[in-house]
Design a protein around this motif. Structure first.
Motif, PDB file in Angstrom:
ATOM      1  N   GLU A  57       3.811  -8.664  -8.988  1.00 39.69           N
ATOM      2  CA  GLU A  57       4.571  -8.170  -7.834  1.00 39.69           C
ATOM      3  C   GLU A  57       4.425  -6.659  -7.700  1.00 39.69           C
ATOM      4  O   GLU A  57       4.273  -6.135  -6.592  1.00 39.69           O
ATOM      5  CB  GLU A  57       6.042  -8.549  -7.972  1.00 39.69           C
ATOM      6  CG  GLU A  57       6.878  -8.131  -6.770  1.00 39.69           C
ATOM      7  CD  GLU A  57       8.280  -8.699  -6.828  1.00 39.69           C
ATOM      8  OE1 GLU A  57       9.209  -7.987  -6.397  1.00 39.69           O
ATOM      9  OE2 GLU A  57       8.434  -9.837  -7.297  1.00 39.69           O
TER      10      GLU A  57
ATOM     11  N   ASN B 128       1.883  -4.770  -8.802  1.00 34.58           N
ATOM     12  CA  ASN B 128       0.513  -4.475  -8.382  1.00 34.58           C
ATOM     13  C   ASN B 128       0.304  -4.792  -6.906  1.00 34.58           C
ATOM     14  O   ASN B 128      -0.401  -4.068  -6.193  1.00 34.58           O
ATOM     15  CB  ASN B 128      -0.483  -5.247  -9.241  1.00 34.58           C
ATOM     16  CG  ASN B 128      -0.626  -4.672 -10.639  1.00 34.58           C
ATOM     17  OD1 ASN B 128      -0.352  -3.498 -10.865  1.00 34.58           O
ATOM     18  ND2 ASN B 128      -1.046  -5.487 -11.590  1.00 34.58           N
ATOM     19  N   ALA B 129       0.925  -5.872  -6.428  1.00 33.96           N
ATOM     20  CA  ALA B 129       0.805  -6.234  -5.017  1.00 33.96           C
ATOM     21  C   ALA B 129       1.475  -5.194  -4.133  1.00 33.96           C
ATOM     22  O   ALA B 129       0.956  -4.830  -3.062  1.00 33.96           O
ATOM     23  CB  ALA B 129       1.419  -7.611  -4.773  1.00 33.96           C
ATOM     24  N   TRP B 130       2.609  -4.677  -4.593  1.00 27.86           N
ATOM     25  CA  TRP B 130       3.303  -3.633  -3.827  1.00 27.86           C
ATOM     26  C   TRP B 130       2.463  -2.365  -3.753  1.00 27.86           C
ATOM     27  O   TRP B 130       2.342  -1.737  -2.687  1.00 27.86           O
ATOM     28  CB  TRP B 130       4.651  -3.324  -4.480  1.00 27.86           C
ATOM     29  CG  TRP B 130       5.370  -2.188  -3.822  1.00 27.86           C
ATOM     30  CD1 TRP B 130       6.124  -2.219  -2.684  1.00 27.86           C
ATOM     31  CD2 TRP B 130       5.376  -0.818  -4.256  1.00 27.86           C
ATOM     32  NE1 TRP B 130       6.602  -0.960  -2.389  1.00 27.86           N
ATOM     33  CE2 TRP B 130       6.160  -0.082  -3.331  1.00 27.86           C
ATOM     34  CE3 TRP B 130       4.802  -0.149  -5.338  1.00 27.86           C
ATOM     35  CZ2 TRP B 130       6.376   1.284  -3.461  1.00 27.86           C
ATOM     36  CZ3 TRP B 130       5.017   1.212  -5.474  1.00 27.86           C
ATOM     37  CH2 TRP B 130       5.793   1.915  -4.540  1.00 27.86           C
TER      38      TRP B 130
ATOM     39  N   ALA C 127      -0.801  -2.145  -3.989  1.00 26.46           N
ATOM     40  CA  ALA C 127      -1.960  -2.417  -3.132  1.00 26.46           C
ATOM     41  C   ALA C 127      -1.588  -2.277  -1.654  1.00 26.46           C
ATOM     42  O   ALA C 127      -2.335  -1.705  -0.859  1.00 26.46           O
ATOM     43  CB  ALA C 127      -2.509  -3.808  -3.419  1.00 26.46           C
ATOM     44  N   ARG C 128      -0.414  -2.786  -1.286  1.00 23.27           N
ATOM     45  CA  ARG C 128       0.033  -2.656   0.107  1.00 23.27           C
ATOM     46  C   ARG C 128       0.298  -1.200   0.464  1.00 23.27           C
ATOM     47  O   ARG C 128      -0.065  -0.728   1.535  1.00 23.27           O
ATOM     48  CB  ARG C 128       1.299  -3.484   0.340  1.00 23.27           C
ATOM     49  CG  ARG C 128       1.098  -4.991   0.287  1.00 23.27           C
ATOM     50  CD  ARG C 128       2.317  -5.718   0.842  1.00 23.27           C
ATOM     51  NE  ARG C 128       3.541  -5.395   0.107  1.00 23.27           N
ATOM     52  CZ  ARG C 128       3.975  -6.059  -0.951  1.00 23.27           C
ATOM     53  NH1 ARG C 128       3.269  -7.085  -1.420  1.00 23.27           N
ATOM     54  NH2 ARG C 128       5.094  -5.717  -1.553  1.00 23.27           N
ATOM     55  N   ALA C 129       0.936  -0.467  -0.453  1.00 25.11           N
ATOM     56  CA  ALA C 129       1.302   0.921  -0.182  1.00 25.11           C
ATOM     57  C   ALA C 129       0.099   1.837  -0.074  1.00 25.11           C
ATOM     58  O   ALA C 129       0.145   2.857   0.616  1.00 25.11           O
ATOM     59  CB  ALA C 129       2.247   1.427  -1.271  1.00 25.11           C
ATOM     60  N   THR C 130      -0.996   1.507  -0.760  1.00 24.15           N
ATOM     61  CA  THR C 130      -2.178   2.372  -0.773  1.00 24.15           C
ATOM     62  C   THR C 130      -3.342   1.790   0.025  1.00 24.15           C
ATOM     63  O   THR C 130      -4.479   2.233  -0.134  1.00 24.15           O
ATOM     64  CB  THR C 130      -2.646   2.626  -2.219  1.00 24.15           C
ATOM     65  OG1 THR C 130      -3.047   1.379  -2.821  1.00 24.15           O
ATOM     66  CG2 THR C 130      -1.538   3.249  -3.049  1.00 24.15           C
ATOM     67  N   LYS C 131      -3.063   0.812   0.878  1.00 23.37           N
ATOM     68  CA  LYS C 131      -4.111   0.200   1.712  1.00 23.37           C
ATOM     69  C   LYS C 131      -5.263  -0.329   0.856  1.00 23.37           C
ATOM     70  O   LYS C 131      -6.440  -0.207   1.203  1.00 23.37           O
ATOM     71  CB  LYS C 131      -4.649   1.198   2.739  1.00 23.37           C
ATOM     72  CG  LYS C 131      -3.590   1.917   3.538  1.00 23.37           C
ATOM     73  CD  LYS C 131      -2.793   0.996   4.419  1.00 23.37           C
ATOM     74  CE  LYS C 131      -1.806   1.786   5.277  1.00 23.37           C
ATOM     75  NZ  LYS C 131      -0.954   0.916   6.097  1.00 23.37           N
ATOM     76  N   ASN C 132      -4.920  -0.888  -0.295  1.00 21.76           N
ATOM     77  CA  ASN C 132      -5.885  -1.471  -1.238  1.00 21.76           C
ATOM     78  C   ASN C 132      -6.802  -0.445  -1.902  1.00 21.76           C
ATOM     79  O   ASN C 132      -7.814  -0.815  -2.504  1.00 21.76           O
ATOM     80  CB  ASN C 132      -6.733  -2.564  -0.571  1.00 21.76           C
ATOM     81  CG  ASN C 132      -5.922  -3.805  -0.274  1.00 21.76           C
ATOM     82  OD1 ASN C 132      -5.151  -4.271  -1.114  1.00 21.76           O
ATOM     83  ND2 ASN C 132      -6.087  -4.346   0.917  1.00 21.76           N
TER      84      ASN C 132
ATOM     85  N   THR D 130      -5.480  -1.329  -6.596  1.00 19.77           N
ATOM     86  CA  THR D 130      -5.097  -2.736  -6.627  1.00 19.77           C
ATOM     87  C   THR D 130      -4.452  -3.165  -7.935  1.00 19.77           C
ATOM     88  O   THR D 130      -3.820  -4.210  -7.990  1.00 19.77           O
ATOM     89  CB  THR D 130      -6.330  -3.629  -6.378  1.00 19.77           C
ATOM     90  OG1 THR D 130      -7.336  -3.326  -7.356  1.00 19.77           O
ATOM     91  CG2 THR D 130      -6.896  -3.393  -4.980  1.00 19.77           C
TER      92      THR D 130
ATOM     93  N   TYR E 119      -0.078   7.401  -0.149  1.00 16.58           N
ATOM     94  CA  TYR E 119      -1.392   7.127   0.451  1.00 16.58           C
ATOM     95  C   TYR E 119      -1.585   8.022   1.672  1.00 16.58           C
ATOM     96  O   TYR E 119      -0.654   8.287   2.413  1.00 16.58           O
ATOM     97  CB  TYR E 119      -1.495   5.672   0.888  1.00 16.58           C
ATOM     98  CG  TYR E 119      -2.742   5.387   1.695  1.00 16.58           C
ATOM     99  CD1 TYR E 119      -3.947   5.123   1.053  1.00 16.58           C
ATOM    100  CD2 TYR E 119      -2.724   5.415   3.084  1.00 16.58           C
ATOM    101  CE1 TYR E 119      -5.096   4.879   1.782  1.00 16.58           C
ATOM    102  CE2 TYR E 119      -3.874   5.179   3.819  1.00 16.58           C
ATOM    103  CZ  TYR E 119      -5.049   4.918   3.166  1.00 16.58           C
ATOM    104  OH  TYR E 119      -6.198   4.682   3.885  1.00 16.58           O
TER     105      TYR E 119
END
Length: 289
Positions: free
Chosen positions: A10, A12-14, A16-21, A24, A45
């Motif tokens: 969870e 890591n997924a957050w 990834a979303r916050a940094t536009k992948n 990751t 980001y």
């Protein structure tokens, strides 16, 4: 209570979303623990465009000389001789300022001067192996960076800056922070975290809460369009170029070279507050980490 594997995924997924992948995975399986009760995370980001983008057709491979004397061929962004840039020449090093493009309604003066203004600064030592000494000078004085900014733009001769992408990840910088004097959060007996954490009943009211580890990861990419890492910028029109007008004839100004073909330091700064947002150095543009 969430299990370690679920929590890691969870988080890591957050990120990834916050940094536009761009990032990751910040928490690896070996970093998760059943003893971890709270994780405090912060992600930033940005994708900023240069005020004056580089011409991709002018990018060419040239040699970059490493500290050990070896060299590697990497793509260099280039500008034609005679173009004007913010470059300052100092004793033993040169400084380049590359402003980022403004965002928002730049014709609205009230909005213009309320927005942050960002730029990348490149500190290039004259000597191929001069970066360590230059870094010592930079870190010795908090005002060093601001005191050596280019006062204006000058005509350049040879102008080359390498494209690069750097990823830094350190999964245990607690010792570094202790060495800088930040010790209380890591002391399981003296640390006081009640102000930033809410107990869920899993550890008991008397359970000690302290910082056991600090993970830091940063990614910076610089190419012809701009940088991906920090924030958008506002810049005044006088950065679009410089012109010299005089009724009397004056000899053409001397061209200044700026060829970053050996290790250099860079900073992304918010110029209104003089805050350094990102800082790093490039030892080999062909290596990402």
């Amino acid at each position: 209570m969430m299990q370690p594997v679920e929590a890691r995924k969870e988080i890591n997924a957050w990120v990834a979303r916050a940094t536009k992948n761009l990032m990751t995975e910040v928490i690896k399986p070996e970093s998760q623990s059943v003893d971890t009760r709270h994780v405090v995370g912060n992600a930033i980001y940005f994708k900023g465009e240069w005020l004056a983008p580089f011409d991709k057709s002018a990018t060419a491979e040239r040699e970059f000389r490493r500290l050990d004397g070896s060299s590697v061929k990497v793509p260099f962004m280039q500008r034609p001789a005679g173009s004007y840039h913010h470059v300052a020449c100092h004793d033993g090093f040169r400084v380049l300022r590359l402003p980022y493009k403004a965002t928002g309604d730049t014709y609205n003066l009230k909005l213009r001067y309320s927005l942050p203004s960002f730029a990348m600064l490149v500190f290039l030592p004259d000597d191929r192996a001069g970066l360590p000494g230059l870094l010592d000078r930079i870190t010795a004085s908090p005002e060093f960076v601001d005191d050596h900014l280019p006062p204006g733009c000058v005509p350049v001769g040879r102008f080359r800056v390498p494209k690069f992408k750097l990823a830094f990840c350190h999964y245990g910088i607690a010792d570094v922070l202790r060495g800088l004097g930040l010790r209380l959060p890591f002391d399981m007996f003296a640390s006081e975290m009640s102000g930033i954490a809410v107990e869920d009943g899993g550890g008991g009211e008397d359970a000690a809460m302290f910082v056991s580890n600090v993970i830091h990861k940063a990614v910076v990419e610089v190419n012809e369009e701009g940088s991906e890492a920090a924030a958008y910028t506002e810049e005044s029109d006088d950065d679009l170029g410089c012109s010299l007008y005089d009724d009397d004839y004056t000899p053409p100004p001397k061209l200044v070279d700026f060829v970053a073909d050996h290790p250099f330091a860079f900073f992304i700064v918010e110029e209104r507050s003089q805050a350094i947002v990102f800082a790093g150095h490039v030892l080999d543009p062909s290596e990402e980490e």
